[in-house]
Design an enzyme around this catalytic site. Structure first.
Site, PDB file in Angstrom:
ATOM      1  N   ASP A  62      -0.394  -3.448   3.245  1.00 43.46           N
ATOM      2  CA  ASP A  62       0.542  -3.492   4.375  1.00 43.46           C
ATOM      3  C   ASP A  62      -0.200  -3.171   5.661  1.00 43.46           C
ATOM      4  O   ASP A  62      -0.949  -2.193   5.727  1.00 43.46           O
ATOM      5  CB  ASP A  62       1.668  -2.480   4.123  1.00 43.46           C
ATOM      6  CG  ASP A  62       2.821  -2.621   5.095  1.00 43.46           C
ATOM      7  OD1 ASP A  62       3.081  -3.748   5.545  1.00 43.46           O
ATOM      8  OD2 ASP A  62       3.472  -1.597   5.389  1.00 43.46           O
ATOM      9  N   HIS A  63       0.007  -3.979   6.685  1.00 45.62           N
ATOM     10  CA  HIS A  63      -0.621  -3.775   7.993  1.00 45.62           C
ATOM     11  C   HIS A  63      -2.149  -3.690   7.903  1.00 45.62           C
ATOM     12  O   HIS A  63      -2.758  -2.690   8.308  1.00 45.62           O
ATOM     13  CB  HIS A  63      -0.068  -2.521   8.678  1.00 45.62           C
ATOM     14  CG  HIS A  63       1.363  -2.646   9.106  1.00 45.62           C
ATOM     15  ND1 HIS A  63       1.785  -3.419  10.162  1.00 45.62           N
ATOM     16  CD2 HIS A  63       2.490  -2.107   8.577  1.00 45.62           C
ATOM     17  CE1 HIS A  63       3.094  -3.343  10.282  1.00 45.62           C
ATOM     18  NE2 HIS A  63       3.548  -2.557   9.325  1.00 45.62           N
TER      19      HIS A  63
END
Length: 279
Positions: free
Chosen positions: A82-83
């Site tokens: 994520d990210h």
């Protein structure tokens, strides 16, 4: 079932009208509880390693932990970065066994975001895994403000990057500890749906009212809601209660064991809002 890609869980959700939870993990205790909850509810789950998690535990360790849980699970489990903020970080996640990477170029100028996301999507697809991108910027509670997704830019982004899922900014906010009073901007979501045919993602899902989560899961192209803060709050409360229950107890394994059932129960409640309706 076991370890799968993001596309493998989102495409059925897109076609059949439900969503899958992207649960932000910080350590072994919560990721184990998330999988236990998914098995109890008999639904897929996305285990997510965000920047905070990666600052605490190296990616190779996280990849091994995610894969271990997935390969012994009775439901589909996605190991998701994520990210990710660079090609190098996404490449490392792929090499560490993640089955999905999210590149966050939302702070970049549009053309640069498209170019860099497209390069990472190509890298991911060559490794037979999935890629999520973000267009529009989702801000942070008490921090950076959001920049809403422009539908025309979203259409171009989806077409030119080849992503398997697209995170959008439609009133959602990261790290929000209370529910939004007005909910997400449905008009903007509908405008994006008209010009794209890719599963949509809501980051900062903890702040979205539960009724709207249910409605959008069934009646929109939003197929993934990221949930982090809401479950971190449950874990923190359970941990405080476990510590205070016996102030002489010092064995952290015994203390952390007491967080499992409350976290499983809270996760199951969240998963039920996204699942495909019975019948």
């Amino acid at each position: 079932m076991s370890l799968v890609t993001l596309a493998e869980v989102l495409q059925p959700a897109f076609k059949e009208g439900y969503a899958v939870a992207g649960l932000v993990a910080l350590g072994w205790e919560d990721m184990r509880a998330f999988v236990a909850a998914a098995e109890a509810e008999q639904c897929p789950v996305i285990l997510q390693a965000g920047p905070g998690c990666r600052a605490h535990t190296p990616l190779p360790v996280l990849g091994t932990m995610f894969r271990h849980l997935a390969e012994s699970a009775g439901v589909p489990v996605v190991a998701h970065l994520d990210h990710g903020y660079s090609l190098a970080e996404c490449r490392q996640a792929i090499e560490c066994g993640f089955t999905s990477v999210m590149f966050d170029g939302s702070r970049l100028p549009l053309n640069q975001n498209i170019d860099e996301t497209a390069a990472i999507a190509e890298l991911a697809h060559a490794a037979e895994i999935s890629c999520e991108g973000e267009i529009g910027f989702v801000g942070y509670a008490g921090g950076e403000g959001s920049a809403g997704t422009d539908p025309k830019e979203a259409a171009r982004f989806a077409s030119e990057t080849g992503v398997d899922a697209m995170a959008i900014s439609v009133g959602n906010t990261h790290l929000q500890e209370t529910r939004m009073s007005v909910g997400l901007d449905v008009a903007r979501i509908r405008a994006i749906e008209v010009v794209t045919k890719v599963p949509l993602v809501i980051h900062g899902g903890s702040g979205v009212p539960v009724d709207q989560r249910i409605f959008l899961s069934r009646h929109s192209n939003i197929c993934k809601f990221n949930i982090g803060t809401e479950l971190r709050m449950v874990f923190g409360k359970a941990l405080r209660e476990a510590v205070n229950h016996d102030i002489d107890r010092f064995d952290r394994i015994a203390i952390l064991r007491d967080t499992h059932e409350p976290l499983v129960a809270a996760t199951r409640n969240i998963l039920r809002t996204f699942k495909a309706p019975c019948g």
